[in-house]
Design a protein around this motif. Structure first.
Motif, PDB file in Angstrom:
ATOM      1  N   LYS A  20     -29.822 -94.981 -19.025  1.00  0.00           N
ATOM      2  CA  LYS A  20     -29.092 -95.378 -20.396  1.00  0.00           C
ATOM      3  C   LYS A  20     -30.037 -95.448 -21.564  1.00  0.00           C
ATOM      4  O   LYS A  20     -29.589 -95.220 -22.711  1.00  0.00           O
ATOM      5  CB  LYS A  20     -28.016 -96.212 -20.075  1.00  0.00           C
ATOM      6  N   LEU A  21     -30.954 -96.430 -21.324  1.00  0.00           N
ATOM      7  CA  LEU A  21     -31.678 -97.000 -22.554  1.00  0.00           C
ATOM      8  C   LEU A  21     -32.717 -95.823 -23.131  1.00  0.00           C
ATOM      9  O   LEU A  21     -32.723 -95.632 -24.236  1.00  0.00           O
ATOM     10  CB  LEU A  21     -33.013 -98.068 -22.210  1.00  0.00           C
ATOM     11  N   SER A  22     -33.035 -94.920 -22.264  1.00  0.00           N
ATOM     12  CA  SER A  22     -33.583 -93.438 -22.903  1.00  0.00           C
ATOM     13  C   SER A  22     -32.616 -92.765 -23.572  1.00  0.00           C
ATOM     14  O   SER A  22     -32.974 -92.218 -24.588  1.00  0.00           O
ATOM     15  CB  SER A  22     -34.014 -92.700 -21.610  1.00  0.00           C
ATOM     16  N   ALA A  23     -31.558 -92.585 -23.003  1.00  0.00           N
ATOM     17  CA  ALA A  23     -30.407 -91.906 -23.683  1.00  0.00           C
ATOM     18  C   ALA A  23     -29.811 -92.537 -25.113  1.00  0.00           C
ATOM     19  O   ALA A  23     -29.710 -91.661 -26.204  1.00  0.00           O
ATOM     20  CB  ALA A  23     -29.100 -91.735 -22.968  1.00  0.00           C
ATOM     21  N   LEU A  24     -30.079 -93.747 -25.144  1.00  0.00           N
ATOM     22  CA  LEU A  24     -29.707 -94.467 -26.475  1.00  0.00           C
ATOM     23  C   LEU A  24     -30.941 -94.349 -27.414  1.00  0.00           C
ATOM     24  O   LEU A  24     -30.696 -94.188 -28.377  1.00  0.00           O
ATOM     25  CB  LEU A  24     -29.778 -96.158 -26.021  1.00  0.00           C
ATOM     26  N   GLY A  25     -32.053 -94.294 -26.860  1.00  0.00           N
ATOM     27  CA  GLY A  25     -33.351 -94.183 -27.630  1.00  0.00           C
ATOM     28  C   GLY A  25     -33.111 -92.656 -28.396  1.00  0.00           C
ATOM     29  O   GLY A  25     -33.413 -92.452 -29.598  1.00  0.00           O
ATOM     30  N   GLU A  26     -32.903 -91.520 -27.639  1.00  0.00           N
ATOM     31  CA  GLU A  26     -32.635 -90.448 -28.246  1.00  0.00           C
ATOM     32  C   GLU A  26     -31.418 -90.192 -29.258  1.00  0.00           C
ATOM     33  O   GLU A  26     -31.569 -89.680 -30.368  1.00  0.00           O
ATOM     34  CB  GLU A  26     -32.485 -89.375 -26.923  1.00  0.00           C
ATOM     35  N   LEU A  27     -30.394 -91.094 -28.893  1.00  0.00           N
ATOM     36  CA  LEU A  27     -29.144 -90.974 -29.752  1.00  0.00           C
ATOM     37  C   LEU A  27     -29.692 -91.634 -31.140  1.00  0.00           C
ATOM     38  O   LEU A  27     -29.409 -91.296 -32.383  1.00  0.00           O
ATOM     39  CB  LEU A  27     -27.993 -91.759 -29.170  1.00  0.00           C
ATOM     40  N   LEU A  28     -30.378 -92.569 -30.845  1.00  0.00           N
ATOM     41  CA  LEU A  28     -30.700 -93.407 -32.350  1.00  0.00           C
ATOM     42  C   LEU A  28     -31.735 -92.607 -33.039  1.00  0.00           C
ATOM     43  O   LEU A  28     -31.852 -92.577 -34.324  1.00  0.00           O
ATOM     44  CB  LEU A  28     -31.526 -94.745 -31.827  1.00  0.00           C
ATOM     45  N   LYS A  29     -32.718 -91.990 -32.383  1.00  0.00           N
ATOM     46  CA  LYS A  29     -33.920 -91.047 -32.832  1.00  0.00           C
ATOM     47  C   LYS A  29     -32.990 -89.904 -33.719  1.00  0.00           C
ATOM     48  O   LYS A  29     -33.134 -89.704 -34.983  1.00  0.00           O
ATOM     49  CB  LYS A  29     -34.552 -90.477 -31.991  1.00  0.00           C
ATOM     50  N   TYR A  30     -31.947 -89.335 -33.074  1.00  0.00           N
ATOM     51  CA  TYR A  30     -31.016 -88.295 -33.923  1.00  0.00           C
ATOM     52  C   TYR A  30     -30.431 -88.779 -34.966  1.00  0.00           C
ATOM     53  O   TYR A  30     -30.213 -88.433 -36.095  1.00  0.00           O
ATOM     54  CB  TYR A  30     -30.240 -87.491 -32.915  1.00  0.00           C
ATOM     55  N   ALA A  31     -29.750 -90.187 -34.919  1.00  0.00           N
ATOM     56  CA  ALA A  31     -28.994 -90.838 -35.909  1.00  0.00           C
ATOM     57  C   ALA A  31     -29.914 -91.106 -36.967  1.00  0.00           C
ATOM     58  O   ALA A  31     -29.536 -91.030 -38.269  1.00  0.00           O
ATOM     59  CB  ALA A  31     -28.518 -92.150 -35.276  1.00  0.00           C
ATOM     60  N   LYS A  32     -31.255 -91.488 -36.814  1.00  0.00           N
ATOM     61  CA  LYS A  32     -32.092 -91.854 -38.076  1.00  0.00           C
ATOM     62  C   LYS A  32     -32.540 -90.664 -38.618  1.00  0.00           C
ATOM     63  O   LYS A  32     -32.616 -90.606 -39.889  1.00  0.00           O
ATOM     64  CB  LYS A  32     -33.406 -92.430 -37.311  1.00  0.00           C
ATOM     65  N   ARG A  33     -32.852 -89.452 -37.943  1.00  0.00           N
ATOM     66  CA  ARG A  33     -33.017 -88.218 -38.409  1.00  0.00           C
ATOM     67  C   ARG A  33     -31.987 -87.800 -39.504  1.00  0.00           C
ATOM     68  O   ARG A  33     -32.236 -87.038 -40.276  1.00  0.00           O
ATOM     69  CB  ARG A  33     -33.595 -87.137 -37.240  1.00  0.00           C
ATOM     70  N   ASP A  34     -30.775 -87.908 -39.006  1.00  0.00           N
ATOM     71  CA  ASP A  34     -29.479 -87.362 -39.563  1.00  0.00           C
ATOM     72  C   ASP A  34     -29.031 -88.581 -40.868  1.00  0.00           C
ATOM     73  O   ASP A  34     -28.165 -88.184 -41.299  1.00  0.00           O
ATOM     74  CB  ASP A  34     -28.425 -87.274 -38.590  1.00  0.00           C
ATOM     75  N   GLY A  35     -29.787 -89.472 -41.113  1.00  0.00           N
ATOM     76  CA  GLY A  35     -29.509 -90.320 -42.126  1.00  0.00           C
ATOM     77  C   GLY A  35     -28.408 -91.327 -41.859  1.00  0.00           C
ATOM     78  O   GLY A  35     -27.793 -91.740 -42.755  1.00  0.00           O
ATOM     79  N   ILE A  36     -28.050 -91.522 -40.620  1.00  0.00           N
ATOM     80  CA  ILE A  36     -26.982 -92.484 -40.347  1.00  0.00           C
ATOM     81  C   ILE A  36     -27.422 -93.705 -40.093  1.00  0.00           C
ATOM     82  O   ILE A  36     -26.777 -94.560 -40.576  1.00  0.00           O
ATOM     83  CB  ILE A  36     -26.208 -92.077 -38.846  1.00  0.00           C
TER      84      ILE A  36
END
Length: 188
Positions: A115-131
């Motif tokens: 779950k932490l790995s999935a969270l890390g990926e989600l945060l990475k995409y959120a940062k990339r997308d400017g969220i």
């Protein structure tokens, strides 16, 4: 029959915990012989193991499905942290698992890492997308989230603070997403 036995095991674990239920109680509850139970399980430890495997695998599958179906960062984040298990896993059982069932506890830890790995990926995409804000230090945010998950698995902390896991998760997310300072109308 195996599913019925496991469902009964789940009920008894929810009522008594891991150490206090017996194979006799499972048999009595189902009105079957212990011999029938032993056709499906070698004993209580295997029932407990199957209980954990079923719970954790269902949570992983539910999380993956919810993450695929959810739209937007917050919905995906909520889907990630609030997935359900097939039998439920009471917080009181987590302490017993950690103390007496190391193999099952390792499975809990493996799910947490997933779950932490999935969270890390989600945060990475959120940062990339400017969220996420540009000035957010990704390493610190990830470490905070990892440490928060330690608190959520701390049964003594949860019981002492009269919190359910979901409440602890929501409180941690609120602090991380919204901070601790009140908005001051004069600051705008």
């Amino acid at each position: 029959m195996k599913d019925k036995i496991l469902a009964t095991v789940a009920q008894l674990i929810n009522r008594y915990g891991l150490k206090k239920f017996t194979v006799d109680e499972v048999a009595t509850t189902l009105r079957i012989s212990k011999k029938t139970i032993y056709q499906y399980f070698s004993g209580k430890d295997e029932m407990i193991h199957e209980y954990f495997v079923a719970n954790l695998e269902s949570e992983k599958q539910n999380m993956d499905r919810a993450m695929r179906e959810a739209e937007g960062f917050r919905n995906k984040l909520y889907a990630l942290v609030h997935t359900n298990r097939c039998y439920g896993l009471p917080i009181s059982v987590m302490g017993e698992a950690k103390q007496f069932y190391p193999e099952e506890w390792a499975e809990v830890e493996a799910l947490r890492a997933y779950k932490l790995s999935a969270l890390g990926e989600l945060l990475k995409y959120a940062k990339r997308d400017g969220i996420l804000k540009d000035n957010i230090h990704f390493g610190i945010l990830t470490a905070m989230l990892e440490r928060s998950s330690d608190i959520i698995l701390d049964t003594d902390f949860l019981l002492e603070n009269k919190l359910h896991v979901a409440q602890a998760i929501d409180a941690a997310l609120d602090i991380i997403l919204y901070g601790i300072e009140k908005e001051n109308e004069n600051d705008n």
